[in-house]
Motif scaffolding. Structure first.
Motif: not given
Length: 178
Positions: A33, A37, A53, A70, A73, A77
């Protein structure tokens, strides 16, 4: 925020691919994550990952998402990337199955003509083999039913044993290990 344009969709696909590659390499969710980011202050490489992210928060100069957001996300994904890959594989398999069926049809036509015209036993055997292969490929054969029975076709006898009895049986049948 509207639908992503072609470049953004390509960047998102790249991010998902990177996420799955990192996960396959055994990288933990938080590291993935942070590596992907958008905000350089949250990104472990100190760069703004394209379409990373929290991209909307970064564009609005807001604080980066929490570690939990994060991670969520990154998990989303990886799930999306795996679902896409499964769909692609299914499409590939369906396409290959159709191609193989077409090839078998062509071979069958040649063998069938020879079998019927010449009454050639080898051609008849080849025709049957092609038919069997095609049936297996397309799942046309019914599953074989198997039934277990005891002596002389009677019912199976089931016995109960204690752990001690089982250990004794194992000791009798196991080879000596010395």
């Amino acid at each position: 925020m509207g639908r992503p344009d072609k470049a953004q969709r390509a960047a998102i696909a790249r991010r998902r691919s990177d996420a799955i590659d990192l996960r396959l390499a055994g990288v933990d969710w938080l590291t993935i994550a942070r590596k992907l980011a958008a905000d350089p202050t949250a990104n472990s490489d100190g760069i703004a990952y394209p379409q990373g992210y929290g991209i909307e928060r970064y564009r609005k100069a807001m604080d980066p998402p929490s570690d939990e957001a994060l991670i969520h996300a990154a998990c989303r994904d990886v799930r999306a990337a795996l679902a896409d890959r499964r769909a692609e594989l299914k499409d590939d398999v369906d396409e290959l199955r159709a191609l193989e069926a077409d090839r078998l049809d062509r071979l069958f036509f040649v063998a069938y003509k020879k079998a019927v015209r010449d009454q050639d036993l080898a051609a008849i055997d080849r025709t049957l083999r092609i038919m069997e292969r095609r049936a297996r490929l397309l799942g046309l054969d019914m599953p074989t039913r198997a039934e277990l029975s005891g002596p002389d076709g009677g019912p199976l006898e089931v016995e109960s044993k204690t752990v001690g009895e089982l250990e004794s049986l194992i000791a009798l049948t196991a080879p000596d290990i010395a």
